[in-house]
Design an enzyme around this catalytic site. Structure first.
Site, short mmCIF file in Angstrom:
data_model
loop_
_atom_site.label_atom_id
_atom_site.label_comp_id
_atom_site.label_asym_id
_atom_site.label_seq_id
_atom_site.Cartn_x
_atom_site.Cartn_y
_atom_site.Cartn_z
N ASP A 1 10.65 31.18 -25.46
CA ASP A 1 11.44 31.77 -24.37
C ASP A 1 11.06 31.14 -23.03
OD1 ASP A 1 13.43 33.38 -23.36
OD2 ASP A 1 12.16 35.14 -23.10
N GLU B 1 7.56 48.57 -17.90
CA GLU B 1 7.64 47.95 -16.60
C GLU B 1 6.37 47.17 -16.30
OE1 GLU B 1 8.35 51.40 -14.23
OE2 GLU B 1 6.27 52.02 -14.21
N ALA C 1 13.60 47.15 -20.79
CA ALA C 1 14.08 48.19 -21.70
C ALA C 1 12.95 49.05 -22.24
CB ALA C 1 14.85 47.54 -22.85
N LYS D 1 1.24 45.09 -17.56
CA LYS D 1 2.50 45.17 -18.27
C LYS D 1 2.44 46.43 -19.11
CE LYS D 1 5.63 42.48 -21.19
NZ LYS D 1 5.83 41.19 -21.89
N LEU E 1 6.79 45.78 -10.08
CA LEU E 1 7.32 44.42 -9.94
C LEU E 1 8.64 44.23 -10.67
CD1 LEU E 1 4.01 42.40 -10.45
CD2 LEU E 1 5.13 42.93 -8.29
N GLY E 2 8.81 44.96 -11.77
CA GLY E 2 10.05 44.83 -12.54
C GLY E 2 10.07 45.83 -13.68
N ARG E 3 11.26 46.12 -14.15
CA ARG E 3 11.43 47.07 -15.25
C ARG E 3 12.26 46.42 -16.35
NH1 ARG E 3 11.57 50.80 -10.83
NH2 ARG E 3 10.03 52.46 -11.12
#
Length: 743
Positions: free
Chosen positions: A146, A36, A33, A52, A29-31
């Site tokens: 955040d 992912e 630093a 995660k 789904l996303g990466r």
């Protein structure tokens, strides 16, 4: 070293009560630093979760503490509008946090796609849910730090889920202030920018930024560099919100974005604001509760974290079709990775696929003849040759689909039933109020408030099983196929009498008959028994060898009746065809009955068979896992990854161009099972109708048993478990699984 030393139990880190739970990676789904986020499918119920994955080797001491902090915070949160935490594991240097999957993307993506300003009621719907989540975390003394549109996730049904608590801070009291410099610059409060101490009111500023974006589709402050952005946040004024919105909501934005933190409202103040008056808050709470039903059920059915032993299996999935002029299997390239097929179905002239992300794709199969009358659900009667997503279900996850001759019925995750296509026989369950053709999915209102577990379509009728165990049928009633004691047609679902102490496990509609399987393995049927396709016929043998056998023929049954010739078998599944039927019992044996004109019973000849037959030949000693029946042919798969077909070979029905010359007829036939692919992948679903077949096959790329359960600290390591892998495909295997497999 003794091979047993690789066992998790032998390593001593798994409790005797541990339960294996299978997971299959779907897509990344996303990466970031340090790792992912990967979407996984749980094998036991096909639900989707997010892992995660954090590579601890890349983290410093502070980042490691942040990872543990996120787990600590997620584990104490319990709110509909907060991403649910399920579990976490430690695999070597990889921390895996299992969380709820919000399948609608992020609020940031939603805003970016919006071309015109949102209606105020839409803004209030999203904002109320985010504010409810913030109120919940503040009540527990948690400061998010955040909040931004990118960390606010959506489900397809419109639920909001606040996530990403990696830098959250637990406060000792509501008045405690913190001074660390964290967050995303666009959403940072003035006090945070200036390095002053801050509290929950800093989250309110960030929430105000989100509300402003919803109202304007732009950031509150924007600049070409961070220094200029910081200056604008501290000193500049933002542009006013469009006057198309009410004065109440524009005033609330101004209050939330007040430079003086003490003047900002609290999250509870926001929820009590006049914009949510006149019962709006109560109605939204009710709607949120209803939409979150699936997540609540997932939480209740989840295995306690301390007992989970995750087994991750990376697979590639492929979809093949043949028949109707396609002489050999053809792969459909579309259904890979995130669009891997979960379930398939075939109609007379159309095909349907449900993907792992619960999206429905349909397309025409005009080689099978017939007309397009809306059975594809795309809003027209066009014959789409390539798979096309049914847009009506863009925000509705679909978990099961069944195709009739010229109509389609499907069940959603919320157990609602939709139908589309020809309503000539009343198969759409809407009493003909939409005319003879329905081109877009229509909700069958009859089942409002009733949770439907499964549907199955015949050529011109439908059978449904509810979670309460009730059976309903509707459509054409000829030959008594509806099991209602008559041959009348019914355009609305009718409840079927199912006597007996054992519940109904599954229902299966054939061309002109219907089957039900009880939990004790007994098979019941109704409808046309021509050629013994329901298996009712029995044979009585005389006392003397020379006395002729007497066959008792039952032409049809109007009520569900036990198939007595199969009473000694524990039936696991049944696949009705046009003229014959196949059954798999609990021992994985294949049993066939019905017409044998083309050798479709697989018994080695083309003679009339009066009873039921166990298929042997090449299937001796094999476990049959899947079977489907078309018009004069049969397709089956076994546990050793073989796919077999037999019966009528004309027009590619068997997926092969060879012919059997032993039968002197005009069309080629096979009377015994023959392999189609040779050794293929494991077949997970297969369906046949008329002369076409569609099949889903999976191949294991890598497999790993994670050798740890819950962990108290992400710094704790463990021995690497043994990795079993075959061919690797980096695009579909998570980074941590690729890394371990290569060691």
């Amino acid at each position: 070293m003794d091979a047993r030393s690789d066992s998790p139990m032998d390593r001593g880190d798994i409790s005797p009560g541990s339960q294996e739970t299978g997971y299959i990676p779907v897509r990344v789904l996303g990466r970031g630093a340090f790792g992912e986020a990967v979407l996984y499918r749980k094998v036991e119920d096909n639900s989707l979760v997010v892992w995660k994955e954090v590579d601890l080797k890349c983290l410093g001491e502070k980042e490691r503490k942040d990872s543990q902090n996120e787990i600590d915070i997620l584990s104490i949160l319990n709110h509909t509008n907060v991403v649910s935490y399920y579990n976490h594991f430690l695999d070597g240097d990889t921390l895996l946090i299992e969380m709820e999957y919000a399948n609608g993307g992020s609020l940031h993506e939603k805003i970016a796609r919006q071309k015109e300003l949102f209606p105020e009621e839409v803004v209030l719907w999203y904002f109320y849910q985010v504010a409810s989540a913030v109120s919940h975390i503040h009540e527990l003394g948690i400061l998010h730090r955040d909040i931004k549109a990118l960390n606010i996730f959506l489900t397809k049904s419109g639920l909001v889920k606040l996530g990403d608590f990696g830098i959250s801070k637990i406060l000792d009291s509501n008045s405690q202030l913190v001074d660390s410099y964290v967050g995303t610059p666009y959403y940072m409060s003035p006090e945070l920018i200036k390095g002053e101490r801050y509290n929950q009111k800093s989250d309110i500023w960030s929430l105000g930024c989100v509300l402003y974006e919803l109202l304007s589709l732009t950031k509150v402050f924007d600049a070409t560099n961070p220094l200029r952005l910081a200056s604008e946040i501290v000193h500049s004024q933002f542009d006013e919100v469009s006057p198309k919105y009410s004065s109440n909501i524009r005033t609330l934005v101004n209050n939330m974005l007040d430079k003086d933190a003490s003047n900002r409202p609290s999250a509870d103040d926001i929820l009590q604001h006049t914009i949510f008056s006149d019962g709006l808050a109560e109605s939204m709470d009710k709607k949120v509760w209803e939409l979150d039903a699936a997540t609540r059920r997932a939480k209740m059915s989840a295995t306690p974290a301390a007992e989970v032993l995750p087994v991750v299996t990376s697979k590639c999935s492929e979809v093949y079709i043949w028949g109707g002029g396609r002489m050999t299997p053809q792969k459909i390239d579309m259904f890979t990775k995130g669009r891997s097929a979960l379930q398939v179905s075939a109609g007379h002239s159309h095909l349907a696929v449900i993907t792992v992300e619960k999206e429905l794709y349909t397309w025409s199969n005009m080689q099978g003849g017939g007309l397009m009358v809306g059975q594809l659900g795309h809003g027209d009667t066009a014959a789409y040759k390539a798979p096309k997503k049914v847009e009506t279900f863009e925000n509705i996850p679909v978990r099961q689909v069944s195709c009739g001759a010229d109509f389609t019925v499907c069940v959603t995750d919320e157990s609602d039933v939709y139908a589309f296509g020809s309503d000539y026989d009343g198969c759409l369950g809407c009493d003909g109020d939409e005319g003879s053709e329905v081109c877009t999915p229509k909700l069958i209102s009859f089942f409002a408030g009733t949770r439907v577990q499964q549907v199955s379509c015949g050529d011109a009728h439908v059978v449904a099983l509810t979670e309460a165990g009730d059976v309903y049928t509707w459509g054409c009633g000829e030959f008594g196929r509806l099991g209602l004691g008559c041959e009348d047609d019914f355009a609305l679902p009718q409840k079927v009498e199912t006597r007996g102490k054992h519940a109904i496990k599954s229902v299966h509609a054939g061309s002109d008959g219907t089957f039900m399987i009880r939990t004790n393995g007994r098979l019941l049927a109704c409808g046309s028994n021509e050629d013994n396709r329901l298996g009712f016929n029995s044979v009585a043998r005389g006392l003397h060898k020379r006395k002729q056998e007497i066959s008792y023929d039952i032409p049809y049954q109007c009520t569900f009746t036990t198939v007595k010739p199969l009473s000694k078998h524990d039936v696991a599944s049944v696949a009705p065809g046009k003229t014959h039927t196949a059954v798999i019992d609990s021992l994985s044996r294949l049993i066939t009955f019905g017409s044998n004109k083309f050798g479709q019973l697989g018994v080695g000849d083309y003679k009339v068979r009066s009873g039921v037959n166990i298929v042997s030949s090449l299937l001796i000693g094999k476990q049959v896992l899947n079977v489907c029946c078309g018009d004069g042919f049969t397709v089956a798969s076994t546990s050793d990854n073989q796919v077999y077909s037999w019966g009528l070979c004309e027009n590619g029905r068997l997926g092969t161009v060879s012919s059997d010359t032993s039968k002197k007829v005009e069309v080629p036939c096979y009377a015994l099972p023959r392999p189609i692919f040779g050794s293929l992948h494991a077949v997970t679903d297969v369906a046949s109708h008329h002369w076409s077949t569609i099949l889903v096959a999976e191949k294991v790329l890598a497999q790993k048993t994670i050798g740890g359960t819950r962990v108290k600290c992400p710094d704790e390591g463990e021995d690497e478990p043994k990795m079993q892998s075959s061919q690797m495909n980096e695009s579909s295997v998570p980074t941590w699984l690729q890394r371990v497999s290569s060691q």
